[in-house]
Design a protein around this motif. Structure first.
Motif, PDB file in Angstrom:
ATOM      1  N   ASP A   1      45.056  31.324 120.086  1.00 49.51           N
ATOM      2  CA  ASP A   1      43.933  31.735 119.225  1.00 49.51           C
ATOM      3  C   ASP A   1      43.613  30.676 118.191  1.00 49.51           C
ATOM      4  OD1 ASP A   1      43.736  34.104 120.592  1.00 49.51           O
ATOM      5  OD2 ASP A   1      45.027  35.217 119.196  1.00 49.51           O
ATOM      6  N   ALA A   2      44.665  30.032 117.630  1.00 48.24           N
ATOM      7  CA  ALA A   2      44.420  28.988 116.626  1.00 48.24           C
ATOM      8  C   ALA A   2      43.692  27.803 117.244  1.00 48.24           C
ATOM      9  CB  ALA A   2      45.748  28.549 116.018  1.00 48.24           C
TER      10      ALA A   2
ATOM     11  N   ARG B   1      40.001  28.836 117.927  1.00 47.19           N
ATOM     12  CA  ARG B   1      39.197  28.884 116.696  1.00 47.19           C
ATOM     13  C   ARG B   1      38.803  27.495 116.247  1.00 47.19           C
ATOM     14  NH1 ARG B   1      42.813  33.030 115.087  1.00 47.19           N
ATOM     15  NH2 ARG B   1      44.081  31.486 113.979  1.00 47.19           N
TER      16      ARG B   1
ATOM     17  N   ARG C   1      36.159  26.085 118.754  1.00 44.85           N
ATOM     18  CA  ARG C   1      34.850  26.747 118.593  1.00 44.85           C
ATOM     19  C   ARG C   1      34.171  26.307 117.305  1.00 44.85           C
ATOM     20  NH1 ARG C   1      37.454  32.604 120.061  1.00 44.85           N
ATOM     21  NH2 ARG C   1      37.536  32.352 122.342  1.00 44.85           N
ATOM     22  N   ALA C   2      34.991  26.114 116.250  1.00 44.65           N
ATOM     23  CA  ALA C   2      34.403  25.682 114.971  1.00 44.65           C
ATOM     24  C   ALA C   2      33.794  24.299 115.095  1.00 44.65           C
ATOM     25  CB  ALA C   2      35.483  25.699 113.877  1.00 44.65           C
TER      26      ALA C   2
ATOM     27  N   HIS D   1      42.042  20.712 121.492  1.00 45.11           N
ATOM     28  CA  HIS D   1      42.542  20.564 120.127  1.00 45.11           C
ATOM     29  C   HIS D   1      43.117  19.185 119.883  1.00 45.11           C
ATOM     30  CE1 HIS D   1      45.295  21.355 116.656  1.00 45.11           C
ATOM     31  NE2 HIS D   1      44.228  22.020 116.244  1.00 45.11           N
TER      32      HIS D   1
END
Length: 504
Positions: free
Chosen positions: A21-22, A25, A28-29, A79
């Motif tokens: 999830d991290a 997020r 997506r940001a 990421h």
């Protein structure tokens, strides 16, 4: 410009607080900041089966390659570089994807400039990621091998066991599955089971493989019966270690199952039953008693097997009674017959054992004394014969006297030699293992007093050996088992008669 998001996390990283999830997020940001519409997200957690990450990576690569132009995909967003490129091969494939369809890599935390400097930085980071991956794999393998050397299975416990948080005993027998494993080896070691009949038998007896699959399958039975883990061995990467977990099966039973699996003890055609094969004869016609298994369907749709023993005479005649016994009845008749050797009173049994021990001790002592006396007498006679010969050669004894005395001494020596022969060699009163006949007699007596327990705790082959050892002939009539026992078991079955002249 549209993007595809890739997120990956290992089981170790999840334990350390990282999460998918991290990553999602953060990706997506960044896509929102850059104004990149997200076409699809690929997510993989390495808690799945081995190779799941590689399968997911290949799916992402192929899907992006096929849909890049139609969906106007320009970027694969992750990421960090080590989330998508775990080795140089992955890095090369990503570069090929950029060359073929124009899809570039972009990262939240890593930024690589344009030109040769950016490419060099990317390649260095990819090499570092591969080093980390290779080193981690090496450390995991080293740790697993060390755990195996310490006697503990490095990965998940096999069926019949459960992993435990107990650091002193991390693998323990499962409360129900372990009983199923024990029963599988017990049934299969008898030699009269196929995998199909074993599956039915386990289901009828209530043993469950998995909640989602109650009945065992052939592959599961084969895996269990061939797995040396159940006898305490631990095999890891081709090496065998002594496991510290609790064995579920003894090695004799396991080896017997291996002989059956290898075909060395395989029953061909109709399975032979425990008490068939010439162990009993019909008391009325002398034909062998044979076993048969009857399959009956129960009300719930399952099946149950019953074993019967009957006279094998196919033309018995009108006067021949029906000889047909259930297996349980034959077993009970044998147990009752073996129990006839048991002295019911513990006090009398103890007295009889003491008397038996004393009797053999007296016999041995008497024979030893008799033999020693005869040897001494023989030595004396031999010395007398030598002195007689010396006197004759020295001229002090004439020839007639010498001949008469020599014949007399020779006769006495022959009598002594005969006495020694009838006395026997004391060493012959010991077996090959050095035990005296008295010890052997006591062992036989002790075994006879617990013969019924020995029968109940024995396997098929051991039961057949017990019957052959105790008895010569065994016959079944319509209602009775007749057994002709060997010596000394026949005397034990008659039991010692104890009486006292004082009436106490």
């Amino acid at each position: 410009m549209k993007v595809v998001i890739w997120a990956r996390v290992s089981s170790r990283e999840q334990r350390e607080g990282y999460s998918l999830d991290a990553q999602l997020r953060a990706c997506r940001a960044k896509a929102e900041r850059e104004g990149w519409p997200v076409v699809r997200e690929f997510v993989v957690a390495e808690t799945a089966k081995r190779g799941a990450e590689r399968i997911a990576f290949n799916d992402m690569y192929e899907w992006t390659r096929r849909h890049a132009r139609a969906e106007e995909i320009k970027v694969i967003l992750s990421h960090k570089l080590d989330r998508i490129c775990r080795n140089m091969r992955d890095a090369v494939r990503m570069q090929e994807l950029e060359d073929k369809v124009g899809v570039e890599l972009s990262f939240v935390d890593n930024e690589f400039g344009p030109g040769a400097a950016g490419a060099l930085s990317f390649n260095v980071m990819a090499a570092v990621a591969q080093y980390y991956s290779d080193n981690l794999r090496s450390e995991v393998i080293k740790g697993q091998l060390e755990k195996a050397r310490q006697g503990w299975f490095p990965v998940g416990a096999p069926y019949g066991y459960v992993n435990s948080p107990d650091r002193d005993e991390p693998i323990q027998p499962h409360p129900t599955e372990s009983k199923a494993v024990v029963r599988i080896f017990e049934l299969y070691s008898r030699g009269d089971q196929t995998f199909e009949t074993l599956v039915d038998r386990l289901y009828v007896e209530g043993f469950m493989y998995r909640p989602s699959q109650p009945r065992f399958v052939r592959t599961a039975l084969s895996y269990i019966l061939n797995n040396r883990f159940y006898v305490g061995d631990l095999i890891w990467n081709g090496e065998t270690f002594q496991g510290r977990h609790k064995p579920l099966v003894d090695r004799v039973t396991f080896d017997l199952c291996q002989h059956i699996l290898d075909g060395k003890n395989r029953r061909i055609g109709k399975p032979q039953l425990a008490l068939s094969g010439g162990l009993f004869n019909c008391a009325h016609c002398g034909h062998a008693v044979t076993g048969e298994r009857i399959k009956k369907r129960l009300a719930d749709g399952s099946h149950r097997y019953y074993t019967y023993y009957r006279c094998a005479n196919n033309d018995p005649g009108p006067q021949h009674p029906r000889v047909r016994w259930r297996e349980e009845a034959v077993e009970q008749a044998i147990i009752d017959d073996l129990a006839s050797m048991r002295i019911p009173s513990a006090e009398i049994a103890s007295w009889f054992r003491s008397a038996l021990k004393a009797a053999f001790a007296d016999i041995t002592t008497q024979r030893q004394r008799q033999r020693q006396a005869l040897i001494a007498r023989r030595t004396e006679l031999a010395a007398m014969k030598e002195r007689l010969l010396a006197g004759y050669l020295g001229g002090t004894i004439d020839e007639g006297t010498f001949q008469g005395k020599s014949a007399e001494l020779g006769g006495r020596l022959n009598d002594v030699d005969g006495g020694l022969a009838s006395c026997g060699d004391i060493d012959l009163w010991r077996g090959d293992n050095g035990r005296s006949r008295g010890d052997i007699a006591l062992t036989i007596f002790d075994w006879s007093q617990r013969a019924t327990e020995a029968w109940r705790g024995s396997k098929m082959s051991e039961k057949r050996a017990i019957l052959d050892t105790v008895s010569l002939n065994r016959t079944l009539s319509a209602t009775t088992l007749y057994v002709e026992k060997r010596k000394p078991f026949c005397y034990l079955a008659e039991r010692p008669s104890v009486s006292s002249s004082r009436g106490d």
